[in-house]
Design a protein around this motif. Structure first.
Motif, short mmCIF file in Angstrom:
data_model
loop_
_atom_site.label_atom_id
_atom_site.label_comp_id
_atom_site.label_asym_id
_atom_site.label_seq_id
_atom_site.Cartn_x
_atom_site.Cartn_y
_atom_site.Cartn_z
N ILE A 272 0.87 -1.17 0.00
CA ILE A 272 0.00 0.00 0.00
C ILE A 272 0.90 1.21 0.00
CG2 ILE A 272 -1.75 1.32 1.25
CD1 ILE A 272 -2.82 -1.29 2.36
N ASP A 273 0.74 2.08 -0.97
CA ASP A 273 1.62 3.23 -1.17
C ASP A 273 3.08 2.80 -1.17
OD1 ASP A 273 -0.45 5.03 -1.50
OD2 ASP A 273 -0.57 5.50 0.65
N ARG A 274 3.32 1.66 -1.82
CA ARG A 274 4.65 1.07 -2.03
C ARG A 274 5.37 0.71 -0.74
NH1 ARG A 274 6.41 4.61 -7.34
NH2 ARG A 274 4.72 3.83 -8.66
N GLN A 275 4.61 0.54 0.33
CA GLN A 275 5.14 0.01 1.57
C GLN A 275 4.63 -1.42 1.73
OE1 GLN A 275 7.35 1.97 3.28
NE2 GLN A 275 6.94 3.35 1.57
N PRO A 276 5.49 -2.41 1.97
CA PRO A 276 5.03 -3.80 2.08
C PRO A 276 4.16 -4.00 3.31
CG PRO A 276 7.34 -3.61 2.75
CD PRO A 276 6.95 -2.27 2.19
N VAL A 277 3.01 -4.67 3.12
CA VAL A 277 2.07 -4.86 4.23
C VAL A 277 1.78 -6.33 4.52
CG1 VAL A 277 0.98 -2.59 3.97
CG2 VAL A 277 0.10 -4.56 2.67
N SER A 278 1.99 -7.23 3.55
CA SER A 278 1.79 -8.66 3.80
C SER A 278 2.53 -9.45 2.74
CB SER A 278 0.31 -9.04 3.82
OG SER A 278 -0.26 -8.91 2.53
N GLU A 279 2.73 -10.74 3.02
CA GLU A 279 3.43 -11.59 2.06
C GLU A 279 3.02 -13.04 2.25
OE1 GLU A 279 7.63 -11.27 2.80
OE2 GLU A 279 7.48 -12.04 4.84
N ILE A 280 3.29 -13.83 1.21
CA ILE A 280 2.97 -15.25 1.23
C ILE A 280 3.97 -15.99 0.37
CG2 ILE A 280 1.32 -14.99 -0.67
CD1 ILE A 280 -0.32 -17.27 0.53
#
Length: 332
Positions: A272-280
């Motif tokens: 979101i707005d090029r900030q990482p918020v989740s991953e898999i």
């Protein structure tokens, strides 16, 4: 200087000032434009089998990923004039032939009935049950902003349009642009209201399902709620699994924000707005290039926080989109 250029210049100046007070590894870049080159930060920690949030990131645990732009639409012109987009699902290997190809079932590629959707996706050349185009255009462009507009179906056209409550729009790049790996992003305002369901997502270009990557879905009855989800199928059981999270973007309906996903060989990271918020960890079945879809659905029986349209649903709803971009990972 145009308004778009002035806005981009101001954002660049503010970003430069902001970098004095933020950690450089996670500093926000100019989100208003789609530069030809882009660098994103991703976690380096080992991944488990399930997705996870990225909270209070430690810059020391991140690595840079360099990318170059492969697709961009700033929507300075009508989206159907440049040959980049198709205003309906194109179908594919998993689509029932009898429904896809004609008759009363020709609405199949213009809505997903299984979801309980109450709109039909139209474009100026679409005639519904009639052979003559109805001239309905849900795509409006003004000052570099595309609005996908959903509106109540005119009573005189309801029977011709399979008795759907709303007419709306969808754009897909199937058959026009697809890519394996890389970063895919939309900058948009997320509309709200009962039955309102905007989305930016991806499917495999071979027409199969899943895999599916939901980069952004809005819950119309919950302003500020943004959903990011990965879907895949377990080969041994054929069971479809999904994993994702809700995020709060308080001014999502009134301000433009960037929502994106970085697909790497080992992990999928949401931004979101090029900030990482989740991953898999990349699930099984993500083997083929994927194409992009942006749409404004109306009504859902399965997606929590949307609901069916009713008397409180706005007569018209606009999904405002500043741009859609894609980047490929640079070779090392």
């Amino acid at each position: 200087m145009t308004l778009r250029a002035l806005t981009a210049l101001l954002a660049t100046i503010l970003a430069a000032i902001g970098s004095l007070f933020t950690i450089p590894a996670l500093a926000q870049t100019d989100l208003a434009g789609a530069t030809s080159k882009l660098t994103l930060q991703v976690a380096t920690a080992m991944l488990g089998e399930r997705c996870r949030r990225i909270e209070a990131p430690n810059p020391a645990s991140f690595a840079s990923v360099s990318l170059h732009r492969t697709f961009n639409d700033d929507f300075d012109t009508h989206p159907l004039t440049g040959g980049r987009w198709v205003p309906h699902y194109a179908g594919g290997a998993a689509w029932p032939e009898a429904r896809y190809w004609g008759g009363d079932g020709s609405d199949f590629r213009r809505k997903t009935s299984w979801n309980g959707e109450q709109q039909i996706y139209v474009d100026p050349r679409y005639g519904g049950l009639e052979a003559t185009p109805l001239g309905l255009d849900p795509f409006k462009v003004k000052d570099g902003i595309l609005s996908i507009v959903a509106s109540r179906t005119p009573p005189a056209l309801k029977a011709v349009l399979f008795n759907n409550e709303y007419v709306s729009g969808i754009l897909t790049t199937q058959g026009r642009f697809s890519q394996k790996y890389g970063y895919f992003e939309i900058r948009a305002k997320i509309p709200v209201g009962t039955g309102v369901w905007p989305a930016f997502w991806m499917l495999a270009d071979d027409g199969g399902w899943p895999p599916e990557v939901d980069i952004m879905e809005g819950r119309g009855q919950r302003p500020g709620a943004i959903v990011m989800t990965t879907h895949w199928r377990i080969p041994e059981t054929q069971r479809v699994e999904r994993c994702g999270f809700d995020f709060r973007v308080e001014d999502a309906s009134t301000a433009f924000h960037a929502y994106g996903v970085l697909w790497q060989p080992d992990r999928i990271t949401y931004f979101i707005d090029r900030q990482p918020v989740s991953e898999i960890k990349v699930p099984v079945g993500f083997n083929d290039p994927m194409y992009m879809i942006v749409n404004l659905a109306m009504g859902s029986k399965n997606f929590e926080g949307v609901g069916f349209v009713d008397g409180q649903t706005p007569e018209t709803v606009a999904f405002e989109i500043d741009r859609i971009s894609a980047y490929q990972i640079d070779e090392r």
